[in-house]
Design a protein around this motif. Structure first.
Motif, PDB file in Angstrom:
ATOM      1  N   THR A  74       0.840  -1.206   0.000  1.00 10.08           N
ATOM      2  CA  THR A  74       0.000   0.000   0.000  1.00 10.08           C
ATOM      3  C   THR A  74       0.871   1.250   0.000  1.00 10.08           C
ATOM      4  O   THR A  74       0.572   2.232  -0.691  1.00 10.08           O
ATOM      5  N   ALA A  75       1.971   1.193   0.763  1.00  8.06           N
ATOM      6  CA  ALA A  75       2.870   2.354   0.817  1.00  8.06           C
ATOM      7  C   ALA A  75       3.479   2.613  -0.560  1.00  8.06           C
ATOM      8  O   ALA A  75       3.578   3.768  -1.010  1.00  8.06           O
ATOM      9  N   ALA A  76       3.874   1.531  -1.242  1.00 14.09           N
ATOM     10  CA  ALA A  76       4.472   1.698  -2.578  1.00 14.09           C
ATOM     11  C   ALA A  76       3.438   2.276  -3.552  1.00 14.09           C
ATOM     12  O   ALA A  76       3.745   3.190  -4.339  1.00 14.09           O
ATOM     13  N   ALA A  77       2.193   1.770  -3.478  1.00 15.41           N
ATOM     14  CA  ALA A  77       1.140   2.290  -4.361  1.00 15.41           C
ATOM     15  C   ALA A  77       0.863   3.752  -4.044  1.00 15.41           C
ATOM     16  O   ALA A  77       0.655   4.579  -4.947  1.00 15.41           O
ATOM     17  N   PHE A  78       0.906   4.094  -2.757  1.00 14.48           N
ATOM     18  CA  PHE A  78       0.661   5.471  -2.323  1.00 14.48           C
ATOM     19  C   PHE A  78       1.724   6.411  -2.909  1.00 14.48           C
ATOM     20  O   PHE A  78       1.411   7.440  -3.512  1.00 14.48           O
ATOM     21  N   VAL A  79       2.989   6.017  -2.741  1.00 16.08           N
ATOM     22  CA  VAL A  79       4.087   6.873  -3.228  1.00 16.08           C
ATOM     23  C   VAL A  79       4.058   6.967  -4.764  1.00 16.08           C
ATOM     24  O   VAL A  79       4.199   8.051  -5.339  1.00 16.08           O
ATOM     25  N   THR A  80       3.841   5.814  -5.417  1.00 17.99           N
ATOM     26  CA  THR A  80       3.788   5.817  -6.880  1.00 17.99           C
ATOM     27  C   THR A  80       2.641   6.692  -7.370  1.00 17.99           C
ATOM     28  O   THR A  80       2.791   7.487  -8.311  1.00 17.99           O
ATOM     29  N   GLY A  81       1.492   6.557  -6.726  1.00 11.70           N
ATOM     30  CA  GLY A  81       0.321   7.352  -7.121  1.00 11.70           C
ATOM     31  C   GLY A  81       0.588   8.833  -6.965  1.00 11.70           C
ATOM     32  O   GLY A  81       0.237   9.643  -7.825  1.00 11.70           O
ATOM     33  N   LEU A  82       1.245   9.205  -5.861  1.00 16.89           N
ATOM     34  CA  LEU A  82       1.542  10.626  -5.642  1.00 16.89           C
ATOM     35  C   LEU A  82       2.529  11.145  -6.691  1.00 16.89           C
ATOM     36  O   LEU A  82       2.373  12.241  -7.229  1.00 16.89           O
ATOM     37  N   ALA A  83       3.552  10.308  -6.974  1.00 17.39           N
ATOM     38  CA  ALA A  83       4.576  10.739  -7.939  1.00 17.39           C
ATOM     39  C   ALA A  83       3.981  10.869  -9.342  1.00 17.39           C
ATOM     40  O   ALA A  83       4.390  11.742 -10.117  1.00 17.39           O
ATOM     41  N   ALA A  84       3.007  10.016  -9.647  1.00 16.04           N
ATOM     42  CA  ALA A  84       2.449  10.019 -11.007  1.00 16.04           C
ATOM     43  C   ALA A  84       1.268  10.979 -11.144  1.00 16.04           C
ATOM     44  O   ALA A  84       0.637  11.041 -12.190  1.00 16.04           O
ATOM     45  N   ARG A  85       0.976  11.687 -10.077  1.00 15.07           N
ATOM     46  CA  ARG A  85      -0.176  12.605 -10.116  1.00 15.07           C
ATOM     47  C   ARG A  85       0.038  13.703 -11.136  1.00 15.07           C
ATOM     48  O   ARG A  85       1.133  14.272 -11.237  1.00 15.07           O
ATOM     49  N   ASP A  86      -0.996  14.023 -11.928  1.00 23.45           N
ATOM     50  CA  ASP A  86      -0.878  15.120 -12.893  1.00 23.45           C
ATOM     51  C   ASP A  86      -0.815  16.448 -12.155  1.00 23.45           C
ATOM     52  O   ASP A  86      -1.515  16.634 -11.156  1.00 23.45           O
ATOM     53  N   PRO A  87       0.009  17.385 -12.667  1.00 21.34           N
ATOM     54  CA  PRO A  87       0.068  18.691 -12.000  1.00 21.34           C
ATOM     55  C   PRO A  87      -1.201  19.512 -12.203  1.00 21.34           C
ATOM     56  O   PRO A  87      -1.367  20.543 -11.581  1.00 21.34           O
ATOM     57  N   VAL A  88      -2.061  19.062 -13.103  1.00 21.38           N
ATOM     58  CA  VAL A  88      -3.361  19.721 -13.240  1.00 21.38           C
ATOM     59  C   VAL A  88      -4.444  18.649 -13.236  1.00 21.38           C
ATOM     60  O   VAL A  88      -4.264  17.556 -13.762  1.00 21.38           O
ATOM     61  N   ARG A  89      -5.525  18.970 -12.585  1.00 22.82           N
ATOM     62  CA  ARG A  89      -6.660  18.040 -12.556  1.00 22.82           C
ATOM     63  C   ARG A  89      -7.838  18.736 -13.230  1.00 22.82           C
ATOM     64  O   ARG A  89      -8.064  19.945 -13.018  1.00 22.82           O
ATOM     65  N   VAL A  90      -8.561  17.998 -14.042  1.00 25.10           N
ATOM     66  CA  VAL A  90      -9.699  18.578 -14.758  1.00 25.10           C
ATOM     67  C   VAL A  90     -10.932  17.728 -14.514  1.00 25.10           C
ATOM     68  O   VAL A  90     -10.884  16.507 -14.669  1.00 25.10           O
ATOM     69  N   ASP A  91     -11.997  18.357 -14.080  1.00 24.60           N
ATOM     70  CA  ASP A  91     -13.289  17.681 -13.962  1.00 24.60           C
ATOM     71  C   ASP A  91     -14.224  18.249 -15.013  1.00 24.60           C
ATOM     72  O   ASP A  91     -14.317  19.478 -15.163  1.00 24.60           O
ATOM     73  N   VAL A  92     -14.907  17.375 -15.721  1.00 24.92           N
ATOM     74  CA  VAL A  92     -15.852  17.823 -16.751  1.00 24.92           C
ATOM     75  C   VAL A  92     -17.269  17.612 -16.246  1.00 24.92           C
ATOM     76  O   VAL A  92     -17.632  16.512 -15.827  1.00 24.92           O
ATOM     77  N   ILE A  93     -18.034  18.689 -16.243  1.00 26.54           N
ATOM     78  CA  ILE A  93     -19.422  18.608 -15.767  1.00 26.54           C
ATOM     79  C   ILE A  93     -20.319  19.101 -16.906  1.00 26.54           C
ATOM     80  O   ILE A  93     -20.083  20.180 -17.457  1.00 26.54           O
ATOM     81  N   ARG A  94     -21.306  18.332 -17.236  1.00 30.65           N
ATOM     82  CA  ARG A  94     -22.224  18.756 -18.315  1.00 30.65           C
ATOM     83  C   ARG A  94     -23.128  19.866 -17.826  1.00 30.65           C
ATOM     84  O   ARG A  94     -23.549  19.888 -16.666  1.00 30.65           O
ATOM     85  N   ASP A  95     -23.414  20.815 -18.716  1.00 26.04           N
ATOM     86  CA  ASP A  95     -24.396  21.848 -18.396  1.00 26.04           C
ATOM     87  C   ASP A  95     -25.776  21.219 -18.560  1.00 26.04           C
ATOM     88  O   ASP A  95     -26.201  20.901 -19.663  1.00 26.04           O
ATOM     89  N   ARG A  96     -26.481  21.026 -17.444  1.00 26.27           N
ATOM     90  CA  ARG A  96     -27.754  20.300 -17.510  1.00 26.27           C
ATOM     91  C   ARG A  96     -28.888  21.164 -18.036  1.00 26.27           C
ATOM     92  O   ARG A  96     -29.972  20.673 -18.314  1.00 26.27           O
ATOM     93  N   ASN A  97     -28.650  22.482 -18.125  1.00 27.79           N
ATOM     94  CA  ASN A  97     -29.730  23.345 -18.615  1.00 27.79           C
ATOM     95  C   ASN A  97     -29.902  23.220 -20.129  1.00 27.79           C
ATOM     96  O   ASN A  97     -30.991  23.409 -20.646  1.00 27.79           O
ATOM     97  N   ALA A  98     -28.816  22.992 -20.844  1.00 24.89           N
ATOM     98  CA  ALA A  98     -28.917  22.892 -22.305  1.00 24.89           C
ATOM     99  C   ALA A  98     -28.206  21.619 -22.726  1.00 24.89           C
ATOM    100  O   ALA A  98     -26.985  21.591 -22.873  1.00 24.89           O
ATOM    101  N   LEU A  99     -28.991  20.536 -22.913  1.00 28.39           N
ATOM    102  CA  LEU A  99     -28.364  19.266 -23.249  1.00 28.39           C
ATOM    103  C   LEU A  99     -27.705  19.332 -24.622  1.00 28.39           C
ATOM    104  O   LEU A  99     -26.557  18.971 -24.799  1.00 28.39           O
ATOM    105  N   SER A 100     -28.454  19.810 -25.596  1.00 28.34           N
ATOM    106  CA  SER A 100     -27.945  19.854 -26.964  1.00 28.34           C
ATOM    107  C   SER A 100     -28.794  20.867 -27.724  1.00 28.34           C
ATOM    108  O   SER A 100     -30.016  20.930 -27.534  1.00 28.34           O
ATOM    109  N   ARG A 101     -28.152  21.699 -28.549  1.00 24.77           N
ATOM    110  CA  ARG A 101     -28.959  22.666 -29.308  1.00 24.77           C
ATOM    111  C   ARG A 101     -28.340  22.877 -30.687  1.00 24.77           C
ATOM    112  O   ARG A 101     -27.101  22.829 -30.824  1.00 24.77           O
ATOM    113  N   PRO A 102     -29.200  23.137 -31.698  1.00 22.65           N
ATOM    114  CA  PRO A 102     -28.669  23.402 -33.037  1.00 22.65           C
ATOM    115  C   PRO A 102     -28.178  24.843 -33.124  1.00 22.65           C
ATOM    116  O   PRO A 102     -28.812  25.756 -32.605  1.00 22.65           O
TER     117      PRO A 102
END
Ligand code: SF4
Ligand code: SF4
Length: 498
Positions: free
Chosen positions: A378-406
């Motif tokens: 677990t310690a090795a996975a923890f350290v590896t995971g931290l080292a491999a972490r992207d310096p930027v994190r992006v979350d994508v959230i859909r705009d629920r008010n407008a699903l799709s429009r022409p």
């Protein structure tokens, strides 16, 4: 033996002043030198036993030194960490309001909860490993309850003296001296508790800001609440509850027994060598007197923070602090006997001859090996995971008010992208999108995020109506960091409703 005349009323108390003779297995009267408290059988049919204050005697020795070392180390870390700086900010800060957790050069977001979970899993495996090897090492040497009780008892000894003086002071009528000594102890406890509460809050509010607020008496209501709450918990647990927390409140005391096996080292009294116990002069030959090595001085009971007598065998109240080992070794040295009447021993290696090497060898067994592999994995996975972490994190959230429009001859979907810059430098990111022919981000698609900052951005994505299939299509946002040379891909769904 005393017995009440009637058994109808409660509580009924039956006291028996006999002790078990370990050698013969028969009962014998308690020795004149003082019956150990827990050796006297006492049955109380009332629901609650009256709490008896335990006044442990101070002790010195190898294990006491280890405990002091652990107290100093853990408290240096606890009280010192919030004052350390890193890149002009507090090195360790859990900024709940901003939902950012700084640990030196590391910035964690709530989305990084997996790392916290991994830390807790590691702590659990470490606890399992140490318990399987040598029972309650954690309880006796590093648990905050033990550590703060040690500090509070140290303060108590400074003002009220060691065990005998404290007991006399407790029994003495109120006097100026008693008032001064008790008042000084309480004042020091309160100050330390408030400082502890302040330090605790300093992990969540920048501690320099907190200090300025304390100086200006302008602490916010939540800060006041948590300083007082944590301070009160420290004061109550270490000043008054003490062993009762370990005996009655801590769940670990109840289930740690399942982690023991026949090779687990536990604090043990060698009854075969010690019994029959009895006082004697230093020059006397115990064999001639028919006595074992235990001189029945009860020092092992007097130093015990939970007030038990280890000579009665393994008891769940024992926190494994090894104070009784130090005390008894001191007595054995004075008597000119070999040490180890009370010592760490396991069921399989009860005798001291060659025990240390044998016990160490038996520490490496399948159970501990499995715990060790799980812990280090677990310690090795923890350290590896931290080292491999992207310096930027992006979350994508859909705009629920407008699903799709022409939009003309194109179909448009709108998304909200949450950028989290996990570095201490400003970040510039270019956004593109892949997954359908002619798919593109409208209006350029780039964003700047301040160091360790986060930013929400509305992004319009269009695809030619002729090529966009009806329903949901899997697409991918591609975010390229200009400074960090990083590329992050986040999946999303492109909806077409006709
Ligand atoms: S400290 Fe050692 S000698 Fe003294 S009562 Fe305890 S076991 Fe016996
Ligand atoms: S019996 Fe010994 S090891 Fe157990 S709590 Fe008491 S002093 Fe500590």
């Amino acid at each position: 033996m005393s017995q009440p005349s009637s058994l109808k009323g409660i509580p009924v108390r039956v006291e028996c002043s006999f002790q078990q003779d370990h050698a013969s297995g028969t009962a014998r009267p308690a020795s004149a030198s003082g019956t150990p408290r827990s050796a006297a059988m006492s049955f109380d049919t009332g629901l609650y036993e009256k709490h008896r204050k335990i006044q442990p005697r101070s002790v010195s020795g190898v294990f006491a030194n280890w405990r002091i070392t652990m107290v100093v180390l853990t408290q240096l870390v606890f009280y010192g960490l919030p004052w350390m700086t890193w890149n002009d900010r507090q090195a360790v800060l859990f900024d709940l309001a901003a939902r950012k957790f700084y640990v030196f050069g590391l910035l964690l977001w709530p989305q990084d909860f997996i790392f916290l979970a991994a830390l807790m899993v590691m702590a659990a495996f470490a606890l399992f490993l140490f318990t399987a090897m040598a029972e309650r090492l954690w309880c006796g040497f590093a648990c905050p309850q033990t550590v703060y009780t040690e500090i509070f008892m140290w303060i108590e000894r400074r003002f009220e003296g060691d065990r005998t003086r404290r007991m006399k002071l407790d029994a003495a009528p109120l006097s100026l001296e008693k008032l001064w000594r008790k008042g000084s102890t309480q004042s020091a406890w309160v100050l330390l508790s408030l400082w502890t509460g302040f330090t605790f809050v300093g992990y969540f509010t920048p501690i320099h800001l907190l200090s300025a607020e304390v100086a200006a008496l302008s602490l916010g209501p939540w800060e006041v609440f948590w300083v007082l709450f944590y301070g009160f918990a420290t004061y109550g647990n270490a000043g008054f509850m003490r062993e009762q927390v370990c005996k009655h409140m801590c769940p670990y005391a109840r289930f740690q027994g399942v982690m023991f096996d026949r090779d687990t080292l536990v604090v043990t009294y060698d009854a075969e060598r010690g019994e029959p116990r009895g006082s004697r002069s230093r020059k006397a030959d115990p064999q001639a007197l028919g006595l074992g090595s235990c001189v029945d001085c009860t020092l092992c009971v007097q130093v015990c923070p939970t007030g038990i007598d280890i000579r009665n065998g393994l008891q769940y109240e024992c926190i494994g602090c090894a104070a009784c080992i130090d005390a008894c070794d001191g007595v054995m040295a004075k008597m000119g006997y070999s040490s180890g009447l009370i010592r760490y021993a396991s069921v399989r290696t009860p005798r001291p001859s060659g025990a240390m090497r044998e016990m160490l060898r038996r520490s490496l067994r399948p159970r501990t090996a499995i715990y060790a592999v799980l812990l280090f994995g677990t310690a090795a996975a923890f350290v590896t995971g931290l080292a491999a972490r992207d310096p930027v994190r992006v979350d994508v959230i859909r705009d629920r008010n407008a699903l799709s429009r022409p939009v003309g001859d194109r179909i448009e979907n709108v998304y909200r992208l949450h950028f989290m810059n996990a570095t201490e430098q400003p970040g510039r990111y270019v956004i593109s999108v892949e997954g359908l022919p002619g798919l593109q981000v409208v209006d350029g698609g780039s964003v700047e995020v301040e160091p360790t900052g986060s930013r929400m951005l509305a992004v319009r994505v269009q695809a030619p109506a002729d090529f966009a299939p009806s329903g949901s299509s899997r697409i991918e946002f591609v975010v390229r960091g200009l400074e960090h040379g990083v590329e992050v891909r986040e999946p999303a769904a492109f909806l077409v409703t006709r």
